[in-house]
Design a protein around this motif. Structure first.
Motif, PDB file in Angstrom:
ATOM      1  N   UNK A 295     -52.774  34.637  48.964  1.00 33.59           N
ATOM      2  CA  UNK A 295     -51.809  33.759  48.288  1.00 33.59           C
ATOM      3  C   UNK A 295     -52.472  32.740  47.361  1.00 33.59           C
TER       4      UNK A 295
ATOM      5  N   UNK B 188     -48.727  34.979  36.791  1.00 31.16           N
ATOM      6  CA  UNK B 188     -47.373  35.341  37.207  1.00 31.16           C
ATOM      7  C   UNK B 188     -46.612  35.952  36.038  1.00 31.16           C
TER       8      UNK B 188
ATOM      9  N   UNK C 165     -47.887  39.415  35.325  1.00 27.23           N
ATOM     10  CA  UNK C 165     -47.333  40.442  36.215  1.00 27.23           C
ATOM     11  C   UNK C 165     -45.952  40.870  35.722  1.00 27.23           C
TER      12      UNK C 165
ATOM     13  N   UNK D 194     -44.866  44.607  34.332  1.00 31.59           N
ATOM     14  CA  UNK D 194     -43.781  45.357  34.984  1.00 31.59           C
ATOM     15  C   UNK D 194     -42.637  45.657  34.022  1.00 31.59           C
TER      16      UNK D 194
ATOM     17  N   UNK E  53     -39.775  41.809  41.987  1.00 34.05           N
ATOM     18  CA  UNK E  53     -40.461  42.883  41.265  1.00 34.05           C
ATOM     19  C   UNK E  53     -40.893  44.016  42.183  1.00 34.05           C
ATOM     20  N   UNK E  54     -41.063  43.714  43.483  1.00 27.95           N
ATOM     21  CA  UNK E  54     -41.419  44.777  44.436  1.00 27.95           C
ATOM     22  C   UNK E  54     -40.304  45.805  44.552  1.00 27.95           C
TER      23      UNK E  54
ATOM     24  N   UNK F 145     -46.762  35.929  52.554  1.00 26.70           N
ATOM     25  CA  UNK F 145     -48.117  36.126  52.032  1.00 26.70           C
ATOM     26  C   UNK F 145     -48.198  37.246  51.002  1.00 26.70           C
TER      27      UNK F 145
ATOM     28  N   UNK G 193     -48.144  39.116  47.609  1.00 29.20           N
ATOM     29  CA  UNK G 193     -48.349  38.564  46.258  1.00 29.20           C
ATOM     30  C   UNK G 193     -47.042  38.412  45.480  1.00 29.20           C
ATOM     31  N   UNK G 194     -46.960  37.328  44.748  1.00 27.39           N
ATOM     32  CA  UNK G 194     -45.809  37.070  43.887  1.00 27.39           C
ATOM     33  C   UNK G 194     -45.626  38.227  42.907  1.00 27.39           C
ATOM     34  N   UNK G 195     -44.386  38.604  42.689  1.00 30.43           N
ATOM     35  CA  UNK G 195     -44.096  39.656  41.712  1.00 30.43           C
ATOM     36  C   UNK G 195     -42.688  39.433  41.179  1.00 30.43           C
ATOM     37  N   UNK G 196     -42.567  38.548  40.201  1.00 30.77           N
ATOM     38  CA  UNK G 196     -41.236  38.183  39.704  1.00 30.77           C
ATOM     39  C   UNK G 196     -40.536  39.372  39.051  1.00 30.77           C
TER      40      UNK G 196
ATOM     41  N   UNK H 138     -41.267  30.802  40.557  1.00 29.95           N
ATOM     42  CA  UNK H 138     -42.601  30.882  41.156  1.00 29.95           C
ATOM     43  C   UNK H 138     -43.451  29.677  40.771  1.00 29.95           C
TER      44      UNK H 138
END
Lengths: 252, 252
Positions: free
Chosen positions: A139, A155, A158, A162, B109-110, B137, B139-142, B151
């Motif tokens: 994190x 961020x 990412x 995507x 985003x996941x 925990x 990972x961030x994925x907007x 975020x």
């Protein structure tokens, strides 16, 4: 030759990148001041309309420009708004890859806790062996407002990767020094990165297969006391650091 | 009674929070428009000097104000600059805790990947059992620019908690609906959160021990097909959701 646009080329790492890539890529700069000998688009990175033309026809963008400091206005202007502008302009002009100069500061907050605290304070007797590593999945934990602003760029990267299919590779850069050796900071035994090692990392990001859509990599030399993982970069980029802070340790 | 300042009280969740907390805390609003029956500090959240007085003497801040939309200017103004202003003003006035209304959009985003994609598309035959959960925990994925801006508030919160000792609890809120039932969106079977469940979560964050310095919690109802972890909130906050989207599934 492939076309590469570099933001912040007038900085320390910008100069290192230039020396490594010049002659092998067609280099352009996006900078407030003209960079001697380089075709420079002069603009303030926070001015979207002013920077947009710089991205036309570029295949790769190396985004190094950022605010070094803890004041909010500077971070907001250059690192938050500026980085959004870079992603958006790159996407609009069909850039294939953005290499984003992030920083170990985005996870440097872990240095507040053991065993990372002992490692960066060089209290090696307090470090368990083996010690846990911080990696690309750990994190985010910024150690500073600068680190928060750098995390913003990851961020956003990412999301752009995507949503728009642009390849975004984030490099969490360690401590690169003008004198190209560790300073007297104890943390440098863990976090130092030599100039040729950061140059290699950036070059490998330029050369990585297009299928590498998103990645987070730590740029460090092969330091004995590092706590940031470099195996992921070794595996996926072939990163092979040539230096080790330990070589500069004074002999007794 | 403890003093609680709420930003964005005029929104859907703001109204839910008001109904739950009114009479048990001394509530104040920070809002552009006056909130009837509540002492309202009227100011634009992006104007630091204008909002600063609202934080004086407040023990807890519930920061719900944010920009709902994908335009950059709105996200920058309200969610990025506004959220920075809230943290900074709270710190300057010695606020003990900030409860930050984050969103499942920061990890949405996941849902682009299996098995999350199958879960939110309600293709249950394609879901392995048990399926992996996204937790605090991961990972961030907007999934959107809105998610990126949300975020930002978590990252900044981590930094303010570490650096200034203020307690920051981030709630990644699921889909709370005006009609208080899942909509026709298939993702609601996974991500819906009832009004009384989000109210309970926020109340438990207000009441959590001061020693809880930083946390990230998912606010969802006890939905059968959820992929976001709620055990962490159950463990550390005592969160016990009372609803389940499945109760609204049409019977054959």
């Amino acid at each position: 030759m492939r076309t590469v646009l570099v933001t912040g080329m007038s900085g320390l790492i910008g100069g290192i990148v230039r020396r490594r890539l010049e002659g092998r890529y067609e280099l352009f700069a996006l900078n407030r001041r003209a960079v001697p000998g380089i075709h420079t688009y002069r603009a303030d990175i926070a001015d979207f309309d002013a920077i947009l033309p710089a991205f036309e026809g570029k295949e790769v963008v190396i985004h190094l420009a950022g605010h070094l400091g803890e004041d909010w206005e500077g971070n907001l202007h250059t690192s938050i708004i500026g980085t959004y502008n870079v992603y958006e302009a790159a996407w609009r002009h069909g850039v294939q890859r953005i290499i984003y100069a992030s920083s170990g500061a985005v996870i440097g907050g872990w240095e507040r806790e053991e065993p990372y605290k002992a490692l960066v304070e060089a209290r090696y007797q307090d470090v368990p062996f083996p010690w846990p590593l911080v990696n690309h999945e750990t994190p985010l934990r910024p150690r500073s407002l600068y680190g928060c602003a750098k995390a913003w760029g990851e961020i956003l990267g990412r999301y752009y990767a995507d949503a728009f299919g642009i390849s975004v590779l984030c490099i969490r850069i360690g401590h690169v020094t003008a004198e190209d050796r560790p300073t007297r900071l104890p943390a440098d035994w863990a976090n130092w990165c030599s100039q040729r090692d950061i140059a290699q990392m950036i070059e490998r990001c330029v050369e990585a297969p297009a299928s590498l859509r998103f990645g987070i990599f730590y740029a460090l030399s092969d330091n004995r006391w590092r706590y940031r993982d470099i195996e992921y970069a070794r595996r996926w980029l072939g990163y092979a650091p040539q230096d080790n802070a330990e070589a500069f340790r004074p002999q007794e």
